[in-house]
Scaffold this active site. Structure first.
Site: not given
Ligand code: IVH
Length: 669
Positions: A35, A37, A85, A114, A116, A118, A137, A289, A407, A410, A425
């Site tokens: 890091d 360098e 979704l 995929e 999801k 967070d 968003r 998807k 406390c 003490c 305290c």
């Molecule tokens: S696809 C129409 N892929 O989930 C498709 N969303 O509930 C829209 N999110 O706002 C999103 N991982 O912030 C997609 N692999 C993923 C995701 C993902 C997290 C979140 C995203 C979206 C929310 C939808």
């Protein structure tokens, strides 16, 4: 380097090297250099770009260090709305989803699944290969323009690789703070006695909306991209799009998979149910998807969500375990935090032994009884929380656990200020954990930065009665130190040297080290800069303190209380005799001009183009002087928005010229 051609070549080479290492680090999880360098390369690039501003490219990796300030984030309408979704929670619901697709398409189709992620959803716009906009968003239709901040995220390409991309397209992804970074920030906050951040998602979202992008740059956010949008895309399916995105330099999580049928999707769901806990970020489900874009178009949307995709949400992990005891921790400011000791249990990949109970209100809400079985959950938070008590397992006649009155260290009766959730305290002068905590804070890297001492040595020194407070550290002698356990000549010398070196740390650090409640490192810096020396702060009235940047009622009151206390004043005398720095070094200001020479200014209110500190500096750089109060001698009142009516009235009465920000800008040309 004085020759522009030489500089151009060096900038090109540095840019290539830095981009190469960034790519290796984020896309291949490898690193060829340390890091340190890496930072050296970046520093050299920044320095050259400052020397030759015309050579700085818009996609220079130096943009990653930030510096741009965004006062108000512009609202931008998404070209393609950011959808949400539909959610499913069971296998049956997923089969129903598959049945719907089958019926609507009537031909063979594939899925891609995929994780999801967070984090915080982001839309990135690329025009002719360059990142031009990053938009949150928002409500799905309109979001905030956070481009300056997003440019500091190293895994987001500023310029694309290859050249088969459309001239305009958008990608969508999730910005997140890896667990490791989140824990690092919280560990530092814990050491400093500052409130902890709740969870990585909120931290990421708060960071994206910060005004100063150089702070964002330090937070090491990352980003996974999961969709491509645009016209005339060079791909036909989502999986092809993911491959293209990787080729163009985007960071795509390698966890996605293609499936020929829904059964295969279910295997994926099972596989990641626990494996996801080994990932660097939080995930709360799976996104499924339909792979082919033609199929996606055919399926279209319902009123709110696409028909071609769905989320499967994992159940929030929760387990029940035995509450073994509740202990109470005393912080350096006397704050009491109840902590539940639990029978160790496995939850979301880690063994949990403790959970914070926050304060008396939370204990009351849970209505905890001795030997209760409690349910614990890990949501977005790292630290598990007790969500409820399993009443069916409560032991007959078990008595309620009530918050302590004294406390634990003490035995001083605790106090709880009106409208505050926490108990304190009040025995700050002789409650051992408070004093030890204050000493630990004093020696901290961001405070006095004293090497050669840690919590164990502090424990020994205090328990043996050698020191009673942090100022006593400066009376430690070589023979005294040798009486400590595991302390030889070398460690004694190290500590004495560390103490000696600390005498030259700047005043802002000393002020922070004093451990005044609510005076964190940033506020200490602002106070030190504003008042220049400690005596000025000690003598400042409550009102004068409120005039300092970032200081509100709560801080001003706490500072006043601190310096009213004779014990604290005695400590300060001791520190002064030890030779610590109680004056800010005057910053040498490089003059830009003398247009304001001989004029005095009072700055008040909020400004469009400048922070207050920047305005002050601008005035000083042009030969003027900034004062804090309005008097007949004052030349100008520089008035921003929302300035106090009393100031305005006073200035008008005295006939002082009141100028706006625009007039001020015109004055300095
Ligand atoms: S696809 C129409 N892929 O989930 C498709 N969303 O509930 C829209 N999110 O706002 C999103 N991982 O912030 C997609 N692999 C993923 C995701 C993902 C997290 C979140 C995203 C979206 C929310 C939808």
């Amino acid at each position: 380097m004085s020759n522009i051609e030489e500089a151009e070549n060096r900038i090109k080479s540095l840019t290539e090297q830095i981009n190469h290492h960034n790519h290796l680090y984020y896309q291949e999880s490898q690193s060829e250099i340390s890091d340190y360098e890496f930072d050296l390369l970046l520093q050299e690039l920044i320095q050259l770009e400052q020397q030759f501003p015309s050579l700085k490219k818009i996609d220079s990796p130096s943009n990653r260090v930030g510096g741009d300030i965004t006062k108000d984030f512009a609202t931008i309408t998404h070209k393609y709305p950011m959808l949400s979704l539909g959610n499913t929670y069971t296998e049956e619901e997923l089969f129903e989803f598959d049945q719907r697709i089958k019926k609507l398409l009537e031909i063979k189709y594939q899925y891609v699944s995929e994780l999801k992620f967070d984090g915080v959803a982001i839309s990135l716009i690329y025009e002719n290969g360059y990142l031009t906009h990053a938009i949150t968003r928002g409500d799905g239709v309109q979001g905030d323009d956070v481009t300056n901040n997003v440019k500091t995220i190293r895994s987001i390409p500023l310029k694309l690789k290859s050249n088969d991309y459309p001239s305009y397209f958008e990608v969508r992804g999730e910005i997140f703070l890896p667990f490791s970074e989140f824990e690092k920030i919280n560990k530092e906050k814990e050491e400093l006695g500052e409130p902890l951040l709740a969870n990585p998602r909120n931290t990421a979202s708060g960071t994206l909306k910060m005004q100063d992008s150089s702070i964002v740059a330090k937070r090491k956010l990352e980003c996974y991209i999961y969709s491509l949008l645009g016209e005339n895309l060079p791909v036909q399916t989502h999986s092809e799009a993911m491959e293209k995105l990787i080729n163009w330099g985007f960071n795509v999580s390698p966890t996605y998979e293609s499936h020929e049928n829904i059964e295969s999707v279910l295997n994926y769901i099972k596989k990641w149910e626990t494996a996801r806990f080994n990932l660097p970020l939080g995930t709360d489900g799976i996104v499924i998807k339909v792979n082919h874009y033609i199929h996606q178009q055919e399926l279209g949307m319902t009123a709110k969500v696409p028909r071609w995709a769905i989320a499967f949400k994992y159940k929030a992990e929760h387990v029940s375990t035995l509450l073994e005891s509740v202990e109470y921790q005393v912080g350096r400011t006397g704050n009491i935090t109840p902590v539940a000791n639990l029978k160790p249990v496995l939850l979301a990949g880690t063994t949990v032994k403790r959970a914070s109970l926050h304060n008396a209100n939370e204990m009351e809400r849970l209505d905890l009884h001795f030997n209760d079985t409690v349910w614990i959950e890990k949501g977005g938070e790292i630290i598990p929380k007790i969500t409820s008590v399993e009443l069916s397992k409560r032991i007959h006649n078990a008595s309620k656990i009530s918050f302590i009155h004294q406390c634990p260290a003490c035995a001083t009766p605790l106090i709880r200020k009106e409208n505050e959730a926490n108990h304190y305290c009040p025995n700050e002068l002789s409650c051992p954990p408070q004093i030890k905590g204050k000493i630990e804070h004093f020696i901290h890297r961001k405070a006095m930065n004293i090497e050669g001492i840690g919590p164990e040595t502090i424990d020994q020194l205090y328990d043996l009665g050698i020191i009673q407070n942090y100022a006593d550290l400066y009376s430690l002698s070589f023979p005294k130190l040798l009486t400590l356990e595991r302390f030889g000549e070398k460690s004694a010398n190290n500590l004495l040297l560390g103490l000696e070196k600390s005498k030259s740390v700047p005043f802002k650090n000393v002020l922070f080290a004093l451990g005044i409640r609510f005076v964190g490192a940033t506020v200490a810096e602002k106070l030190a800069y504003h008042f220049k020396n400690l005596n000025a702060i000690i003598n400042a009235s409550y009102e004068a303190l409120c005039e300092a940047p970032e200081v509100g009622d709560r801080i001003a009151q706490s500072v006043t209380d601190y310096f009213k206390n004779p014990h604290n004043l005695k400590l300060i005398e001791q520190l002064k005799s030890a030779g610590l720095q109680f004056y800010s070094e005057e910053k040498t200001i490089e003059l830009e001009g003398d247009k304001l020479s001989g004029f005095t200014f009072v700055i008040s209110g909020v400004f469009q183009h400048f922070e207050r500190e920047e305005l002050k500096l601008k005035i000083e750089k042009n030969g003027g002087k900034v004062v804090s109060s309005i008097s007949a001698k004052l030349n100008y009142l520089l008035a921003g928005e929302n300035m106090g009516p009393s100031k305005l009235e006073k200035a008008s009465k005295l006939g002082i010229k009141i100028i706006s920000e625009t007039e001020f800008i015109a004055m300095i040309g």
